[in-house]
Write a protein that holds these residues in place. Structure first.
Motif, PDB file in Angstrom:
ATOM      1  N   HIS A 105      72.675  23.006  85.840  1.00 14.85           N
ATOM      2  CA  HIS A 105      72.873  21.595  86.157  1.00 14.85           C
ATOM      3  C   HIS A 105      72.378  21.344  87.569  1.00 14.85           C
ATOM      4  O   HIS A 105      72.802  22.031  88.495  1.00 14.85           O
ATOM      5  N   GLU A 106      71.494  20.381  87.739  1.00 14.64           N
ATOM      6  CA  GLU A 106      71.012  20.071  89.072  1.00 14.64           C
ATOM      7  C   GLU A 106      71.378  18.632  89.415  1.00 14.64           C
ATOM      8  O   GLU A 106      70.996  17.696  88.716  1.00 14.64           O
ATOM      9  N   SER A 107      72.131  18.473  90.487  1.00 13.21           N
ATOM     10  CA  SER A 107      72.563  17.127  90.870  1.00 13.21           C
ATOM     11  C   SER A 107      71.389  16.374  91.481  1.00 13.21           C
ATOM     12  O   SER A 107      70.414  16.986  91.920  1.00 13.21           O
ATOM     13  N   PRO A 108      71.469  15.044  91.532  1.00 10.87           N
ATOM     14  CA  PRO A 108      70.384  14.266  92.131  1.00 10.87           C
ATOM     15  C   PRO A 108      70.102  14.677  93.576  1.00 10.87           C
ATOM     16  O   PRO A 108      69.045  14.376  94.103  1.00 10.87           O
ATOM     17  N   LEU A 109      71.048  15.362  94.201  1.00 12.98           N
ATOM     18  CA  LEU A 109      70.819  15.809  95.572  1.00 12.98           C
ATOM     19  C   LEU A 109      70.253  17.226  95.636  1.00 12.98           C
ATOM     20  O   LEU A 109      70.027  17.759  96.709  1.00 12.98           O
ATOM     21  N   GLY A 110      70.115  17.856  94.473  1.00 12.82           N
ATOM     22  CA  GLY A 110      69.515  19.181  94.450  1.00 12.82           C
ATOM     23  C   GLY A 110      70.489  20.348  94.372  1.00 12.82           C
ATOM     24  O   GLY A 110      70.069  21.492  94.272  1.00 12.82           O
ATOM     25  N   ALA A 111      71.792  20.072  94.424  1.00 12.79           N
ATOM     26  CA  ALA A 111      72.760  21.165  94.283  1.00 12.79           C
ATOM     27  C   ALA A 111      72.728  21.656  92.839  1.00 12.79           C
ATOM     28  O   ALA A 111      72.559  20.867  91.916  1.00 12.79           O
ATOM     29  N   LYS A 112      72.884  22.969  92.685  1.00 14.34           N
ATOM     30  CA  LYS A 112      72.770  23.530  91.330  1.00 14.34           C
ATOM     31  C   LYS A 112      74.071  24.206  90.910  1.00 14.34           C
ATOM     32  O   LYS A 112      74.750  24.833  91.727  1.00 14.34           O
ATOM     33  N   PHE A 113      74.384  24.075  89.624  1.00 15.11           N
ATOM     34  CA  PHE A 113      75.603  24.670  89.083  1.00 15.11           C
ATOM     35  C   PHE A 113      75.295  25.441  87.811  1.00 15.11           C
ATOM     36  O   PHE A 113      74.460  25.028  87.003  1.00 15.11           O
ATOM     37  N   LEU A 114      75.980  26.574  87.655  1.00 16.97           N
ATOM     38  CA  LEU A 114      75.779  27.415  86.480  1.00 16.97           C
ATOM     39  C   LEU A 114      76.186  26.681  85.214  1.00 16.97           C
ATOM     40  O   LEU A 114      77.110  25.879  85.229  1.00 16.97           O
ATOM     41  N   PRO A 115      75.523  26.979  84.105  1.00 12.47           N
ATOM     42  CA  PRO A 115      75.948  26.399  82.832  1.00 12.47           C
ATOM     43  C   PRO A 115      77.204  27.109  82.323  1.00 12.47           C
ATOM     44  O   PRO A 115      77.483  28.236  82.728  1.00 12.47           O
ATOM     45  N   VAL A 116      77.944  26.443  81.435  1.00 11.96           N
ATOM     46  CA  VAL A 116      79.186  27.050  80.925  1.00 11.96           C
ATOM     47  C   VAL A 116      78.929  28.377  80.241  1.00 11.96           C
ATOM     48  O   VAL A 116      79.789  29.248  80.222  1.00 11.96           O
ATOM     49  N   GLU A 117      77.730  28.526  79.662  1.00  9.78           N
ATOM     50  CA  GLU A 117      77.431  29.785  78.968  1.00  9.78           C
ATOM     51  C   GLU A 117      77.516  30.965  79.925  1.00  9.78           C
ATOM     52  O   GLU A 117      77.953  32.054  79.549  1.00  9.78           O
ATOM     53  N   THR A 118      77.087  30.757  81.157  1.00 12.32           N
ATOM     54  CA  THR A 118      77.134  31.848  82.126  1.00 12.32           C
ATOM     55  C   THR A 118      78.564  32.040  82.632  1.00 12.32           C
ATOM     56  O   THR A 118      79.097  33.140  82.634  1.00 12.32           O
ATOM     57  N   ARG A 119      79.167  30.932  83.072  1.00 14.59           N
ATOM     58  CA  ARG A 119      80.576  31.012  83.483  1.00 14.59           C
ATOM     59  C   ARG A 119      81.147  29.608  83.539  1.00 14.59           C
ATOM     60  O   ARG A 119      80.600  28.724  84.189  1.00 14.59           O
ATOM     61  N   ARG A 120      82.232  29.404  82.845  1.00 16.47           N
ATOM     62  CA  ARG A 120      82.858  28.096  82.912  1.00 16.47           C
ATOM     63  C   ARG A 120      83.732  28.024  84.151  1.00 16.47           C
ATOM     64  O   ARG A 120      84.562  28.909  84.378  1.00 16.47           O
ATOM     65  N   GLY A 121      83.542  26.999  84.956  1.00 17.54           N
ATOM     66  CA  GLY A 121      84.307  26.863  86.191  1.00 17.54           C
ATOM     67  C   GLY A 121      85.780  26.632  85.903  1.00 17.54           C
ATOM     68  O   GLY A 121      86.144  26.110  84.855  1.00 17.54           O
ATOM     69  N   ILE A 122      86.627  27.044  86.837  1.00 13.26           N
ATOM     70  CA  ILE A 122      88.063  26.850  86.607  1.00 13.26           C
ATOM     71  C   ILE A 122      88.451  25.379  86.735  1.00 13.26           C
ATOM     72  O   ILE A 122      89.364  24.919  86.066  1.00 13.26           O
ATOM     73  N   ILE A 123      87.743  24.628  87.574  1.00 15.80           N
ATOM     74  CA  ILE A 123      88.087  23.209  87.734  1.00 15.80           C
ATOM     75  C   ILE A 123      87.736  22.426  86.463  1.00 15.80           C
ATOM     76  O   ILE A 123      88.578  21.690  85.948  1.00 15.80           O
ATOM     77  N   PRO A 124      86.517  22.574  85.941  1.00 19.48           N
ATOM     78  CA  PRO A 124      86.213  21.889  84.683  1.00 19.48           C
ATOM     79  C   PRO A 124      87.190  22.281  83.572  1.00 19.48           C
ATOM     80  O   PRO A 124      87.590  21.447  82.770  1.00 19.48           O
ATOM     81  N   ARG A 125      87.577  23.549  83.564  1.00 17.22           N
ATOM     82  CA  ARG A 125      88.502  23.978  82.517  1.00 17.22           C
ATOM     83  C   ARG A 125      89.853  23.293  82.661  1.00 17.22           C
ATOM     84  O   ARG A 125      90.429  22.802  81.687  1.00 17.22           O
ATOM     85  N   LEU A 126      90.358  23.249  83.893  1.00 15.35           N
ATOM     86  CA  LEU A 126      91.640  22.586  84.129  1.00 15.35           C
ATOM     87  C   LEU A 126      91.570  21.110  83.751  1.00 15.35           C
ATOM     88  O   LEU A 126      92.473  20.571  83.094  1.00 15.35           O
TER      89      LEU A 126
END
Length: 887
Positions: free
Chosen positions: A520-541
């Motif tokens: 996932h790449e934000s409009p500002l360029g920050a990148k986040f792993l997809p859930v397949e690689t690792r689901r974040g604890i915040i999204p899970r909560l």
DNA sequence: GGAAGACCCTAT
DNA sequence: TAAGATAGGGTCTTCC
């Protein structure tokens, strides 16, 4: 040994530590209220305090590792170092050693273990309050089920349990023996509760939440203005839904204070309430106690103000007496909660003024008993001398009203629901902060997934992140508007883009973390792993919370349909608590200080939000659908409704065909848009349909006539919504809006003109002209209020000048409260004002400066009528200059 | 008379 | 120290 299994709700927790022959021990104290109504103190054994260390940076094992570990082991206060466990950290996955310490306080005080370890190590999980460990490790919330050994009980426990107790547990003669037993386990002695029991931490499990029959005590003092002494007091105890016990206290001060303390120890309330007790009654009791107590004898202080839920013994001298948290200005009473009805009323009701009388008038306008003014609070010494009975009656009423207020706004039930959702003791829900609630959920998940828990960030500074997008709005009326908004926008963005501290791709710190597929790449360029690689604890909560809310919402619906009022209220409170908690996530993760944050998280969330909403606005524009307004997650769109649709809803008996057709078209349009723009993870909801919409051209200020789902007038931002406006203005403006939305702008203008004329002539009720604002300040040592620390130039602030008049008149002022006034001379700068004291003194106030109010009204109303060619000046003059547009 | 700054309160 | 965020409107005072 008598065992009991009991379900209860944790009010508050604390702990006690000591050294034994087999080493240091720490026992957790949980003050609880049982489902059956008795109070409990649980002594929980077996939990050890610890923190974690790892090698700083990306290096996993330095050559001198063994030496370093030996050094760590040698630090005073370190009792054991466990085998390492691999945990995810900001610097990648690496071994973490759990370091046990002698006592929780050894981490930061005394041997200062944390500080010493930080010289060579990265230290994690090192700022977790010890009580939280139990809640997180056992994954419990406030409602717990326990199998525990009874150490002592009185007759308030259920008969079946009392009958089982051996003789040694019954009667006063056995009290000393019981106290010894309790101390053997590490407790303090005979706590003033109904049941004292103990168990190992493994015996505590989560149970289904239930409505706890908490015991409340409300109290009120009447104090001398001349002497600052207590003249009399009253208290009322409320046990669950049961009957109330009312007590009056008079006599000398010692008798009054001792009487209150005895009452508390006898009835053992979980929650202490009253009106403004946080800022007034509790500090006053504290100063009086200090002045009256014999400093050499701890028990004299305890007799006077020993409200803490601990035994009256010298070693408990500190916990017996309530104390004020130096930073947060809140009171802490060990084992109990302080729930100030003033603060609750303020946050829930947002009253224009905050006196008890005003709030009661707001809640119960029909009840005339509450309106009558018996006592002049500014002349309390005289009143007490002349008619003590009336003062006492007044005092008693002021203890009952806070309970009524709390009940009316379901304050306790709301707090209990929040405690349950955040999985914290009741006290944390009442007095804690949003980051504590989120900590409770996030840390337990991090622990279970082997993610190291960093410390809270200190000294957070730097650039502000960019927030939501707000669309320009044109002045004037628009018709047939569909309002759509994204459902839980920020949480949804966090979930769908897997935004988390643990999923942010950081090539420098974690070069070997690569996405399995895309990212996932934000409009500002920050990148986040997809859930397949690792689901974040915040999204899970957040996902879990969203589901939980849906469950409660559907249970709520079922309860409504079956007419089950109790279940209905329960599920409504629970879904609301979930909503509150979900909405706090973004703020905490966008903050500078929180432990699991990075500046990319907050700024990416808002960047995605701006991008989403702007793309919808652009598409609608391209399709020729005019977007009249938008704020962060909402769009207000003009629906393609026939030009000849009526301006206002037909009255009864008139032909509705054309109106109904237009409404249907609008609703159909809204539904279509919602359908079309909803994507996976970004649900656009059709929220309301407006037959007309008005703004004078300023963002965050608008009005709409809602026709669906329920007809009502929707007002945002305008003076009508503001607590620092005056009633005459807010009433007039509401009326003005109704007329404008009905297309009757001429009538509206005439109304404004005649109102202004009435004010000019002095023909309005002064009560409707009272303005109030909150006033800051700091209580200094002598009880004086210091305004200079809160304001650059206090005396230029109107509210400070009014506050000073209150104080001068002998009325109480506490920092943060709203202060009301009338403007009496506007020709001076700074303007002259008279504090509004009538509610408390009963002395009528009539003086006001018409020029000021005429101007304020003309400015505020004129801003709106300007859209129809009438400026504020025109409203004052009563006519307007001919201009280009008038004919 | 208008700009600048301090401050309050609200929308989301 | 302890701590949810930013965007925005508006009032009042001071200063030129």
């Amino acid at each position: 040994m008598v065992l009991t299994t009991v379900e209860s709700c944790v009010v508050q927790g604390s702990y006690m530590g000591r050294d034994t022959d087999s080493g240091p021990e720490t026992v957790i104290e949980l003050w609880c209220r049982a489902r059956e109504g008795h109070s409990i103190l649980l002594l929980i054994t077996g939990v050890r305090p610890w923190l974690e260390i790892s090698v700083p940076g990306r290096l996993k094992t330095p050559p001198n590792l063994d030496d370093l570990l030996d050094q760590a082991r040698a630090i005073k206060g370190v009792t054991k170092i466990h085998e390492p466990i691999d945990k995810w950290s900001e610097m990648g996955v690496k071994p973490h050693w759990r370091v046990e310490v002698s006592q929780p306080w050894a981490v930061s005080t005394g041997p200062k273990v944390r500080e010493k370890l930080e010289r060579e190590w990265s230290v994690t999980s090192a700022d977790i309050p010890f009580i939280n460990r139990l809640f997180m490790d056992n994954d419990i919330g406030p409602h717990i089920s326990t199998e525990a050994e009874v150490l002592w009980a009185n007759q308030s426990v259920p008969d079946s349990l009392f009958a089982k107790l051996p003789g040694s547990n019954k009667g006063d003669a056995a009290r000393l023996q019981a106290a010894d037993k309790i101390r053997d386990i590490g407790g303090s002695g005979l706590y003033p509760v109904d049941l004292i029991a103990t168990c190992d931490f493994t015996k505590i499990v989560r149970c289904e939440p239930f409505a706890t029959p908490f015991v409340l005590m409300s109290f009120d003092l009447e104090t001398s203005i001349a002497e600052e002494t207590v003249l009399c007091a009253a208290a009322v105890i409320q046990q669950g839904d049961g009957e109330r016990v009312i007590r009056e206290f008079q006599g000398n001060e010692k008798e009054i204070l001792t009487g209150l303390s005895k009452l508390i120890r006898e009835y053992d309330p979980d929650i202490i309430t009253g009106y403004n007790i946080d800022n007034f009654d509790l500090p006053r009791l504290n100063t009086r106690m200090k002045s009256l107590a014999n400093k050499k004898d701890f028990s004299s202080g305890a007799d006077l103000f020993g409200w803490g839920r601990v035994p009256i013994i010298e070693s408990e001298a500190k916990r017996l007496v309530p104390s004020r948290d130096s930073n947060r200005r809140t009171w802490r009473i060990h084992g109990r909660c302080v729930l100030d009805a003033w603060w609750q009323a303020r946050t829930v009701l947002r009253p224009k003024r905050e006196t008890l009388k005003y709030v009661c008038r707001l809640l119960w306008p029909e009840n005339e008993d509450l309106q009558k003014m018996d006592v002049d609070a500014s002349q309390m010494d005289r009143e007490w001398a002349e008619r003590p009975d009336v003062v006492m009656e007044y005092c008693v009423q002021d203890t009952i009203l806070p309970l009524e207020i709390l009940r009316e706004i379901s304050a306790v039930k709301r707090k209990e629901a929040l405690a349950s959702v955040a999985a914290v003791p009741l006290e944390v829900a009442i007095s804690g902060t949003t980051s504590q609630w989120i900590d409770s959920l996030v840390i337990r998940l991090a622990d279970s997934e082997n993610i190291a828990v960093p410390r809270t960030n200190r000294g957070g500074r730097g650039e502000q992140i960019v927030g939501g997008y707000v669309h320009e709005v044109e002045a004037g009326v628009s018709r047939w508007i569909a309002v759509l908004d994204f459902k839980s926008m920020y949480p949804s963005i966090m979930i769908s883009n897997n935004i988390c501290y643990t999923t942010r791709i950081d090539k420098n710190n974690r070069p070997d973390e690569v996405p399995e597929s895309g990212f996932h790449e934000s409009p500002l360029g920050a990148k986040f792993l997809p859930v397949e690689t690792r689901r974040g604890i915040i999204p899970r909560l957040l996902g879990d919370l969203m589901n939980l809310r849906s469950e409660h919402k559907s249970a709520l619906k079922t309860a409504q349909e079956s007419g089950d009022k109790v279940a209905e209220q329960f599920h409504d409170e629970m879904q609301y608590a979930v909503k509150i908690l979900m909405n706090s996530f973004y703020g905490v993760f966008a903050s500078k200080f929180y432990r699991f944050t990075h500046e990319d998280l907050g700024s990416s969330i808002t960047a995605w939000a701006r991008s989403n909403i702007k793309s919808i606005i652009n598409q609608l524009d391209e399709e020729g659908h005019h977007v009249v307004y938008s704020d962060t997650d909402s769009v207000f769109v003009e629906a393609p409704v026939k030009e000849d649709a009526p301006l206002k809803e037909p009255a009864e008996g008139e032909d509705r065909t054309s109106w109904d057709e237009a409404s249907e078209e609008l609703i159909k349009f809204g539904d279509e848009l919602a359908d079309r723009f909803t994507k996976e993870g970004a649900e656009l909801e059709f929220e309301t349909a407006l037959s007309s919409f008005f703004s004078h051209g300023a963002k965050k200020r608008y009005v709409g006539q809602v026709i669906w789902p329920e007809p009502k007038l929707l007002i945002r931002g305008y003076e009508v919504r503001r607590t620092d406006s005056f009633t005459l203005l807010t009433d007039a403006m509401t009326e003005l809006f109704e007329m404008i939305l009905d297309g009757e702008s001429d009538t509206a203008v005439n109304m404004c003109i005649s109102l202004i004329k009435k004010v000019k002539e002095g023909n309005v009720a002064p009560r409707d002209l009272v303005i109030s604002k909150s006033c800051k300040g700091k209580v200094s040592a002598g009880g004086q209020i210091d305004f200079t620390s809160a304001y650059v130039n206090p005396d230029r602030m109107v509210q400070v000048r009014a506050a000073k008049q209150r104080i001068e008149a002998g009325l109480n002022f506490t920092p943060g409260m709203k202060v009301g006034w009338l403007v009496t001379d506007f020709s001076k700068s700074p303007m002259k004002v008279a504090a509004w004291l009538e509610d408390e003194t009963g002395v009528e106030q009539t003086e006001y400066d018409p020029d000021f109010y005429v101007k304020r009204l003309a400015t505020a109303l004129g801003r709106i009528t300007e859209a129809f060619g009438w400026s504020g000046d025109d409203l004052i003059k009563g006519n307007r200059q001919a201009n280009l547009f008038s004919f």
